[in-house]
Write a protein that holds these residues in place. Sequence first.
Motif, PDB file in Angstrom:
ATOM      1  N   ALA A 191      26.861  35.540  36.339  1.00 30.93           N
ATOM      2  CA  ALA A 191      27.243  34.419  37.199  1.00 30.93           C
ATOM      3  C   ALA A 191      27.516  33.146  36.413  1.00 30.93           C
ATOM      4  O   ALA A 191      28.164  32.225  36.937  1.00 30.93           O
ATOM      5  CB  ALA A 191      26.144  34.159  38.234  1.00 30.93           C
ATOM      6  N   GLU A 192      27.042  33.062  35.174  1.00 34.00           N
ATOM      7  CA  GLU A 192      27.272  31.892  34.337  1.00 34.00           C
ATOM      8  C   GLU A 192      28.628  31.928  33.641  1.00 34.00           C
ATOM      9  O   GLU A 192      29.018  30.952  32.995  1.00 34.00           O
ATOM     10  CB  GLU A 192      26.170  31.776  33.287  1.00 34.00           C
ATOM     11  N   ILE A 193      29.345  33.047  33.731  1.00 35.10           N
ATOM     12  CA  ILE A 193      30.672  33.114  33.123  1.00 35.10           C
ATOM     13  C   ILE A 193      31.614  32.184  33.891  1.00 35.10           C
ATOM     14  O   ILE A 193      31.642  32.193  35.119  1.00 35.10           O
ATOM     15  CB  ILE A 193      31.196  34.561  33.154  1.00 35.10           C
ATOM     16  N   PRO A 194      32.401  31.353  33.200  1.00 33.92           N
ATOM     17  CA  PRO A 194      33.310  30.435  33.910  1.00 33.92           C
ATOM     18  C   PRO A 194      34.291  31.175  34.809  1.00 33.92           C
ATOM     19  O   PRO A 194      34.919  32.163  34.399  1.00 33.92           O
ATOM     20  CB  PRO A 194      34.046  29.711  32.758  1.00 33.92           C
ATOM     21  N   ARG A 195      34.433  30.696  36.026  1.00 31.91           N
ATOM     22  CA  ARG A 195      35.346  31.326  36.973  1.00 31.91           C
ATOM     23  C   ARG A 195      36.791  31.234  36.492  1.00 31.91           C
ATOM     24  O   ARG A 195      37.599  32.141  36.746  1.00 31.91           O
ATOM     25  CB  ARG A 195      35.193  30.651  38.344  1.00 31.91           C
ATOM     26  N   GLU A 196      37.114  30.147  35.805  1.00 33.50           N
ATOM     27  CA  GLU A 196      38.486  29.979  35.325  1.00 33.50           C
ATOM     28  C   GLU A 196      38.891  31.099  34.376  1.00 33.50           C
ATOM     29  O   GLU A 196      40.047  31.541  34.353  1.00 33.50           O
ATOM     30  CB  GLU A 196      38.645  28.622  34.630  1.00 33.50           C
ATOM     31  N   LEU A 197      37.914  31.567  33.561  1.00 31.13           N
ATOM     32  CA  LEU A 197      38.207  32.648  32.628  1.00 31.13           C
ATOM     33  C   LEU A 197      38.551  33.931  33.363  1.00 31.13           C
ATOM     34  O   LEU A 197      39.501  34.653  32.998  1.00 31.13           O
ATOM     35  CB  LEU A 197      37.010  32.858  31.701  1.00 31.13           C
ATOM     36  N   LEU A 198      37.807  34.239  34.403  1.00 32.08           N
ATOM     37  CA  LEU A 198      38.086  35.451  35.181  1.00 32.08           C
ATOM     38  C   LEU A 198      39.387  35.329  35.960  1.00 32.08           C
ATOM     39  O   LEU A 198      40.156  36.297  36.064  1.00 32.08           O
ATOM     40  CB  LEU A 198      36.917  35.725  36.130  1.00 32.08           C
ATOM     41  N   GLU A 199      39.649  34.137  36.498  1.00 29.70           N
ATOM     42  CA  GLU A 199      40.889  33.953  37.247  1.00 29.70           C
ATOM     43  C   GLU A 199      42.102  34.065  36.331  1.00 29.70           C
ATOM     44  O   GLU A 199      43.141  34.608  36.719  1.00 29.70           O
ATOM     45  CB  GLU A 199      40.878  32.583  37.939  1.00 29.70           C
ATOM     46  N   ALA A 200      41.971  33.570  35.105  1.00 28.43           N
ATOM     47  CA  ALA A 200      43.076  33.693  34.160  1.00 28.43           C
ATOM     48  C   ALA A 200      43.351  35.157  33.829  1.00 28.43           C
ATOM     49  O   ALA A 200      44.516  35.582  33.703  1.00 28.43           O
ATOM     50  CB  ALA A 200      42.760  32.907  32.891  1.00 28.43           C
ATOM     51  N   ALA A 201      42.286  35.947  33.685  1.00 30.46           N
ATOM     52  CA  ALA A 201      42.471  37.374  33.412  1.00 30.46           C
ATOM     53  C   ALA A 201      43.117  38.073  34.604  1.00 30.46           C
ATOM     54  O   ALA A 201      43.957  38.977  34.435  1.00 30.46           O
ATOM     55  CB  ALA A 201      41.134  38.017  33.073  1.00 30.46           C
ATOM     56  N   GLU A 208      39.783  44.915  38.391  1.00 27.41           N
ATOM     57  CA  GLU A 208      38.337  44.714  38.292  1.00 27.41           C
ATOM     58  C   GLU A 208      37.729  45.535  37.160  1.00 27.41           C
ATOM     59  O   GLU A 208      36.855  45.057  36.431  1.00 27.41           O
ATOM     60  CB  GLU A 208      37.677  45.071  39.622  1.00 27.41           C
ATOM     61  N   ILE A 209      38.199  46.772  36.988  1.00 26.89           N
ATOM     62  CA  ILE A 209      37.637  47.620  35.930  1.00 26.89           C
ATOM     63  C   ILE A 209      37.979  47.061  34.557  1.00 26.89           C
ATOM     64  O   ILE A 209      37.123  46.963  33.668  1.00 26.89           O
ATOM     65  CB  ILE A 209      38.144  49.064  36.081  1.00 26.89           C
ATOM     66  N   ARG A 210      39.248  46.688  34.379  1.00 25.65           N
ATOM     67  CA  ARG A 210      39.655  46.124  33.095  1.00 25.65           C
ATOM     68  C   ARG A 210      38.992  44.780  32.859  1.00 25.65           C
ATOM     69  O   ARG A 210      38.594  44.468  31.733  1.00 25.65           O
ATOM     70  CB  ARG A 210      41.172  45.978  33.067  1.00 25.65           C
ATOM     71  N   LEU A 211      38.855  43.983  33.887  1.00 28.20           N
ATOM     72  CA  LEU A 211      38.181  42.695  33.758  1.00 28.20           C
ATOM     73  C   LEU A 211      36.727  42.881  33.352  1.00 28.20           C
ATOM     74  O   LEU A 211      36.201  42.139  32.498  1.00 28.20           O
ATOM     75  CB  LEU A 211      38.275  41.941  35.088  1.00 28.20           C
TER      76      LEU A 211
END
Length: 303
Positions: A191-201, A208-211
Amino acid sequence: MSDALASTPTSAQPKAAGRARPSLAARVASAAGGGALRVFLLLVALFWLMPTVGLLLSSLRDPADIAAGGWWTVFTEPAQITAENYSALLSNDTVTGSLLSTVLITVPSTVLVVVIGALAGYAFAWIDFPGRDWWFLLVVGLLVVPVQVALVPVSELFGAVGLFETTAGVVLFHVAFGLPFAIFLLRNFFAEIPRELLEAARLDGAGEIRLFARVVLPLGGPAIASLGIVQFLWVWNDMLIALIFADSDSPPITVALQQQVRQFGNNVDVLAPGAFVSMVIPLAVFFAFQRHFVNGVMAGAVK
């Protein structure tokens, strides 16, 4: 004018006195950060390691020498050291077979808890599904359930499905009771991972699997390593669950050593090296990954 000049030394005097004499807490903190604290911590570490050193030296001594004096006599009589006890250990089929049984229980239990806990932790942290928060509260509530509560019902269940006194049954029990802590730890870390990083991916086309495999797992390395260490140490050193659910013909090392004590109380030439081997393996695992353990626990459980 004279009154103002007369009052100046009086007002400056308390400040000078405060600077000249630090508080008791400041003096204690300053002294604790010096060499005295380092010496004290070194003595504590040596005291903590003393039983391990004593067990190692006892495992290298002849049973007659063990009966004649304590392990510290090795320093004055180094000729007592011999490797015959470990030769006797390797020739003991019960102990060597128990080491294999311990590995067959510990490795699958650790791998399954890490894999399932990582998947569930990612789902609770970043995937929206109905009742997510309530399910996570249920997982957190399972952390306080003691193992002893489940011994009788799980024994009946395993007996009904044919898993009682099997390696698979022991593994399943460890996995079931290891998952709540695993999910709690990894969910807090992910949960501490920045949301922007996941949204960029996701914008780059990652599913979801690759992410999960390419972004979340590499960033969650410290937490995953710390979880693996905790699970490995818990399963390797367990005796209660192994004593109840493991196969009596091929028990883990903890149960095998306990049986050796019960049947052959003076069998020191097997007990000492067997106990040292059973202890040194988890110690080596912990010290090899202690940096990841500290980083993972601090980042996942404290934040």
